[in-house]
Each structure stands twice: as C-alpha cells, then as structure tokens.
Design a protein around this motif. Structure first.
Motif, short mmCIF file in Angstrom:
data_model
loop_
_atom_site.label_atom_id
_atom_site.label_comp_id
_atom_site.label_asym_id
_atom_site.label_seq_id
_atom_site.Cartn_x
_atom_site.Cartn_y
_atom_site.Cartn_z
N ILE A 38 -43.23 -8.27 41.91
CA ILE A 38 -44.32 -7.96 42.98
C ILE A 38 -43.90 -8.16 44.43
CG2 ILE A 38 -46.61 -9.13 43.87
CD1 ILE A 38 -46.94 -10.52 40.81
N LEU A 39 -42.78 -9.02 44.71
CA LEU A 39 -42.45 -8.95 46.01
C LEU A 39 -41.79 -7.46 46.29
CD1 LEU A 39 -40.76 -12.19 46.54
CD2 LEU A 39 -42.98 -11.45 47.33
N ARG A 40 -41.22 -6.93 45.35
CA ARG A 40 -40.47 -5.64 45.54
C ARG A 40 -41.53 -4.64 45.65
NH1 ARG A 40 -35.07 -5.47 44.38
NH2 ARG A 40 -34.18 -7.09 43.57
N LYS A 41 -42.64 -4.54 44.98
CA LYS A 41 -43.76 -3.62 45.03
C LYS A 41 -44.34 -3.70 46.54
CE LYS A 41 -45.12 -3.26 40.01
NZ LYS A 41 -46.23 -3.87 39.27
N ILE A 42 -44.37 -5.03 47.02
CA ILE A 42 -45.03 -5.12 48.29
C ILE A 42 -44.14 -4.38 49.14
CG2 ILE A 42 -45.82 -6.78 49.94
CD1 ILE A 42 -46.67 -8.49 47.77
N ALA A 43 -42.70 -4.82 48.98
CA ALA A 43 -41.72 -4.17 49.85
C ALA A 43 -41.81 -2.83 50.00
CB ALA A 43 -40.26 -4.69 49.45
N LYS A 44 -42.08 -2.04 48.95
CA LYS A 44 -42.09 -0.59 48.86
C LYS A 44 -43.25 -0.04 49.80
CE LYS A 44 -42.11 3.35 45.67
NZ LYS A 44 -42.13 3.57 44.34
N GLN A 45 -44.36 -0.89 49.63
CA GLN A 45 -45.71 -0.57 50.40
C GLN A 45 -45.52 -0.60 51.87
OE1 GLN A 45 -48.52 -2.96 48.44
NE2 GLN A 45 -48.70 -1.78 46.64
N ALA A 46 -44.85 -1.62 52.13
CA ALA A 46 -44.38 -2.08 53.46
C ALA A 46 -43.50 -0.99 54.20
CB ALA A 46 -43.80 -3.50 53.80
N TYR A 47 -42.60 -0.67 53.35
CA TYR A 47 -41.81 0.20 53.77
C TYR A 47 -42.07 1.85 54.05
CZ TYR A 47 -37.71 3.87 53.85
OH TYR A 47 -36.85 4.87 53.97
N ILE A 68 -34.69 -3.46 53.81
CA ILE A 68 -33.48 -3.11 54.30
C ILE A 68 -32.83 -2.17 53.24
CG2 ILE A 68 -31.13 -3.98 55.09
CD1 ILE A 68 -32.83 -6.06 56.67
N ALA A 69 -32.64 -2.70 52.38
CA ALA A 69 -32.05 -1.98 51.21
C ALA A 69 -32.66 -0.66 50.79
CB ALA A 69 -32.07 -2.83 49.70
N MET A 70 -33.90 -0.49 51.05
CA MET A 70 -34.77 0.72 50.92
C MET A 70 -34.51 1.93 51.78
SD MET A 70 -38.45 -0.50 49.63
CE MET A 70 -38.62 -1.69 48.02
N LYS A 71 -34.15 1.43 53.09
CA LYS A 71 -33.97 2.17 53.90
C LYS A 71 -33.16 3.68 53.58
CE LYS A 71 -33.87 1.35 58.34
NZ LYS A 71 -33.39 0.72 59.47
N ARG A 72 -33.59 4.80 54.17
CA ARG A 72 -32.78 6.10 53.95
C ARG A 72 -32.11 6.08 55.28
NH1 ARG A 72 -37.49 7.23 51.36
NH2 ARG A 72 -37.51 7.46 48.96
N CYS A 73 -30.93 5.91 55.51
CA CYS A 73 -30.08 5.80 56.62
C CYS A 73 -28.72 5.97 56.78
CB CYS A 73 -30.86 4.69 57.80
SG CYS A 73 -30.30 2.92 57.02
N SER A 74 -28.02 6.06 57.84
CA SER A 74 -26.76 6.18 57.86
C SER A 74 -26.09 4.74 57.47
CB SER A 74 -26.09 6.49 59.19
OG SER A 74 -26.37 5.50 60.16
N ILE A 75 -24.90 4.81 57.05
CA ILE A 75 -24.07 3.56 56.62
C ILE A 75 -24.18 2.72 57.82
CG2 ILE A 75 -21.83 4.67 57.02
CD1 ILE A 75 -22.50 1.66 54.63
N GLU A 76 -23.87 3.35 58.95
CA GLU A 76 -23.65 2.35 60.11
C GLU A 76 -24.96 1.61 60.38
OE1 GLU A 76 -20.76 5.41 60.26
OE2 GLU A 76 -22.85 5.74 60.05
N GLU A 77 -26.30 2.35 60.32
CA GLU A 77 -27.33 1.62 60.63
C GLU A 77 -27.90 0.42 59.20
OE1 GLU A 77 -32.27 2.53 61.15
OE2 GLU A 77 -30.87 4.31 61.08
#
Length: 221
Positions: A38-47, A68-77
């Motif tokens: 459930i926390l993962r689902k909430i995290a997806k909605q939050a993202y 943080i893990a879901m973000k689409r970003c550079s490796i540096e970010e």
C-alpha cells in the motif's frame, strides 16, 4: 494529494501492533501501521502528483525512499538523492526496502559500486545500506571478488550490520560456493557473523544435507 492523510486512511492497527515488534529501533508513536504494498501505491501517487512528503513518521520515510527510487533522472541526481536520504534511515526495514527499490543500480553498476563503498565505514545504517546493496546488485561475476573482500573487512559490534553481513555471506555462498567456502574454512569473519552465516546457509533448501553437515562442523565454538 495529502500523503500523510492517505497513509492514515490506510492504517491497520492490528498490523501496526505486529510491525512495531519488527522494528524495535523505531518509537511506536512514529509508526502508523500500513503494509508495504500500500505504501508503494501511495508513493507512486505522490510521485505522479509531485506531492510534498514529510518525514516525521516511519511510513513517510519509507514512501520518501520509494519516490527517490521511482524518479526518472540522471545517475548523478539519483546518487545525490540517496546521499540526502541516508541520514533518515534508522531501522533495517526502511534500509532494506529502499535498497531493493533502487533498480537503476542494475544499469549503472560502476557508478553505484563506487558510491556505496564510501559508506563501508559509516554509521550503522550507512554500513547496512552498503552491505544490502552489495547483496542485492553486486554478487555477480564482475564484482564478486571485490565484494567478498569488502564484506570480510567489515568489523562491527552493531547488530544490524552483523545480521546484514551474515545474510550477504550466505547469499554469496549460494551463488559462489567455491569463492565463499574458503572464507568460512579460514574463519576470518567475527565469530558471531561466521556462525550466523553458516546458520543462514543451512536454512536454504538449495544446499544439500552433506554440505550443511560440513558447514556445521566449521562453526566456531
């Protein structure tokens, strides 16, 4: 979206009582009681809604890690986000769930491996983070020798570090018996870690009885 409100809307008091016993390093008043899926689902909605995430409750910190893990970003970010997040980790559950969510590590092994090595001599949960990351992503042909060298170099009196070490050694044995068995035969690990590693290996259904019997003979009495 109000993340905290959504968490409380999914509170399970029976699960809260159970989970408080699993994470004794977290004060009970900081645990709301929501299951990880459930926390993962909430995290997806939050993202997706770019919602604000406070970090007062255990579940809020867990969600912050998932986002943080879901973000689409550079490796540096990604690595900057992880560096900023690590001081918030004060229990094994957030640490391990966070590590298992960092799937981008599979595509950026060299950069991630260099990054995690800086935490080998850090705080209790920084070291556990490094160990669990090694176990989750780097017990592979290219890194196994370096990983075993790192794991055998860690000496600590911290319970959650030593449990992670034993877990990682047991997984390394299952994947690379020929490389890990000499470590157990030479008894270079701290006694508690050594014996716990053998115990965890012997709990695996993938190891036959004759090997388990031999490993048990290597225990430090």
């Amino acid at each position: 979206m109000n993340v905290r409100e959504e968490i409380f809307n999914n509170q399970d008091l029976e699960y809260r009582s159970f989970h408080c016993r699993l994470v004794p390093t977290v004060p009970a008043e900081r645990i709301i009681g929501v299951r990880v899926p459930i926390l993962r689902k909430i995290a997806k909605q939050a993202y997706e809604s770019n919602a604000e995430i406070l970090c007062d409750y255990y579940e809020e910190i867990m969600i912050k890690g998932f986002v943080i893990a879901m973000k689409r970003c550079s490796i540096e970010e990604h690595l900057t986000d992880i560096k900023d997040f690590l001081p918030l980790i004060d229990n094994w559950a957030v640490c391990d769930s966070f590590c298992s969510s960092l799937k981008f590590a599979k595509r950026n092994k060299e950069a991630v491996f260099e990054f995690i090595k800086q935490y080998i001599n850090g705080t209790e949960y920084e070291v556990r983070f490094a160990i669990v990351m090694i176990m989750d992503y780097f017990l592979v042909d290219e890194y196994i020798d370096d990983c075993l060298q790192i794991l055998t170099s860690i000496i600590s009196d911290k319970y959650y570090i030593n449990m992670a070490l034993a877990w990682a050694i047991s997984v390394a044995y299952i994947k690379y018996e020929e490389k890990t068995l000499p470590i157990l035969k030479s008894k270079v690990l701290p006694a508690w870690v050594h014996n716990k590693s053998i115990q965890k290996i012997c709990e695996s259904y993938r190891i036959d009885k004759s090997k388990k019997d031999y490993l048990k003979s290597l225990k430090i009495i």
